[in-house]
Design a protein around this motif. Structure first.
Motif, short mmCIF file in Angstrom:
data_model
loop_
_atom_site.label_atom_id
_atom_site.label_comp_id
_atom_site.label_asym_id
_atom_site.label_seq_id
_atom_site.Cartn_x
_atom_site.Cartn_y
_atom_site.Cartn_z
N THR A 190 -10.56 1.47 -6.26
CA THR A 190 -10.66 2.93 -6.38
C THR A 190 -10.19 3.41 -7.75
O THR A 190 -9.06 3.10 -8.16
N HIS A 291 0.21 3.60 1.42
CA HIS A 291 -1.17 4.10 1.33
C HIS A 291 -1.66 4.65 2.67
O HIS A 291 -2.51 5.53 2.72
N TYR A 295 -3.13 8.74 3.29
CA TYR A 295 -4.33 9.25 3.96
C TYR A 295 -4.02 10.46 4.85
O TYR A 295 -4.92 11.24 5.16
N GLU A 446 -14.20 4.74 3.95
CA GLU A 446 -12.87 4.46 3.41
C GLU A 446 -11.77 4.86 4.41
O GLU A 446 -10.72 4.23 4.47
#
Ligand code: SF4
Ligand code: FE
Length: 482
Positions: A190, A291, A295, A446
């Motif tokens: 990314t 991570h 989100y 994703e």
């Protein structure tokens, strides 16, 4: 010092990255029409940091230098920092309706920070001090750093060292006095083309046989031997057609690339793990934890925009008074805020690490990401439901402007009389972009696989669920003592 958005763009222009799209080397990635919207998203992380209104969320005080830095380069010093991180990500999702890419570096910094501390303590190495120097360098120059974890993995049933092709996981091929040489690749990277630096980490737990694969280091993205092969996105070439309407989101986007490390040299001062296989698991777990928390911010911000677009199209379609439409929008909001709840909860329930930095509550971060593997799909389904079939049968902007048929498109694609047809078309294309087009990469697939596929969270949830303690609760109430 903090860079302005324009300074950021110019700083990237100076790099000599090796980027390929459609089999050809891209001369100026910054100006490429397919890449540019993704650059604009990262630029927003610089632009907003300049605005007094967002200073609180977008900037932080470095614990290493005492100076004001962009929060994306910060090592979290409190649970309040963790909460602000999620709020910053929601804000950026709202402003771009895209993946703004800069979080992977932040999450990599924080995972490496506590892991190198633990490593040095146990093994007497000196990675933590080196990493701190590197972080200060990135903070002072306000750099965008890409965190690179996922290897191509080859045969999923085999360990790194047991693969038919030894390069399926990135590894050390040569140890020299002044550093190491590495070879391999990192997949789905990314934001790599919009980054100054790349911080590479191992992708799974390793054993002694995988020693050469247990490597963590950072290099500039234009280091010799690094080749970026740009990932295709659904409807990407619409960006070459010149229609702002048809692309859905003409300003912003995200990107991923396959990044090849073809015998790349890494100097000693930029190596943060070199064979200490027993620490690769904690690095992976911590990065994934951070991570998964991320989100609960970014996907929620994008969800806010999708809910807004859905409410808008129901206004334009003339359906906003229907009770089932109202109820579906309530459901979308409920799902989106549920994602946010877990993002905030895993942050405020965070704790201090041995290194002094703060990390999230692992169980709640995994619950957060597990929800993210499902709810955006349902939110997207409801958006498509409310938008109507015209979402996927809409003629192009060129048809709207055509001499022969333009007046038909204008006439028959009108919703409520007060809204111009082109405005309705723009919002439909915007929803299409998020649910089926270039932005669906970030909002849908994703959400499923990024930061670990669903099963990876279920394993973590199972490990953290403490079933024995739960059984004991029953035993205590019922006086069972076996
Ligand atoms: Fe940041 Fe979200 Fe993109 Fe990951 S998917 S880099 S958390 S915006
Ligand atoms: Fe991601």
């Amino acid at each position: 010092a903090l860079m302005t958005g324009n300074e950021y763009v110019e700083s990237l222009r100076k790099l000599n990255m090796e980027v390929y799209i459609f089999g050809e080397r891209v001369k100026s990635p910054v100006d490429h029409p397919i890449i540019r919207p993704s650059l604009n998203s990262v630029k927003m992380t610089y632009d907003l940091a300049q605005e007094p209104e967002y200073e609180e969320l977008m900037t932080a005080t470095s614990h290493l230098t005492g100076k004001k830095i962009n929060r994306f380069a910060h090592i979290h010093q409190s649970t309040e920092d963790l909460v602000k991180k999620v709020k910053m990500q929601r804000l950026l999702g709202q402003k771009t309706a895209s993946c703004f890419q800069r979080c992977v570096g932040m999450d990599a910094f924080n995972a490496c920070y506590s892991t190198t501390y633990d490593m040095d303590k146990k093994l007497g190495t000196n990675y933590h001090e080196k990493l701190k120097k590197y972080i200060v360098y990135c903070q002072e120059n306000d750099l965008t750093v890409d965190g690179a974890m996922t290897d191509p993995k080859g045969d999923r049933g085999l360990a790194p060292s047991a693969q038919a092709d030894p390069d399926m996981f990135l590894h050390i091929v040569e140890r020299r006095e002044d550093g190491i040489v590495v070879r391999g690749a990192k997949a789905h990277q990314t934001g790599i083309v919009n980054s100054h630096e790349v911080l590479v980490m191992p992708t799974l737990s390793m054993t002694e046989a995988d020693k050469d694969y247990s490597v963590c280091f950072a290099v500039p993205t234009d280091t010799k031997g690094i080749k970026m092969i740009y990932g295709r996105q659904s409807c990407d070439t619409r960006k070459l057609e010149g229609s702002k309407v048809d692309v859905g989101n003409p300003k912003f986007g995200g990107h991923e690339a396959l990044v090849v490390f073809d015998n790349v040299f890494v100097p000693n001062d930029r190596i943060f793990m070199c064979g200490e296989y027993e620490f690769s698991n904690s690095l992976v777990e911590r990065f994934a934890g951070f991570h998964r928390q991320s989100y609960g911010g970014c996907k929620v911000g994008v969800g806010d925009v999708l809910i807004g677009a859905t409410a808008l199209i129901s206004d334009y379609n003339g359906t906003k008074k229907a009770s089932h439409i109202k109820d579906k929008i309530i459901e979308m909001t409920h799902l989106n805020e549920t994602l946010y709840c877990a993002g905030i909860a895993c942050s405020s329930e965070g704790h201090k690490t041995a290194a002094g930095s703060y990390e999230i509550d692992l169980l709640l971060a995994n619950v957060c990401k597990q929800n993210v593997t499902r709810f955006p799909y349902e939110i997207a389904r409801l958006a498509e439901d409310i938008a109507g079939g015209i979402l996927v049968t809409l003629p192009s902007e060129a048809d709207l402007n055509s001499k022969e048929v333009g007046h038909y498109v204008e006439k028959y694609l009108k919703g409520v009389a007060t809204v111009p047809t082109v405005t309705r078309m723009k919002v439909l294309r915007f929803i299409e972009n998020l649910t089926l087009g270039t932005a669906a990469v970030g909002y849908r697939t994703e959400s499923l696989h990024g930061a670990g596929s669903p099963q990876a969270q279920r394993i973590m949830i199972s490990r953290q669920s403490n079933l024995e303690a739960k059984k004991q609760l029953v035993k205590d109430i019922l006086d069972i003592d076996i």
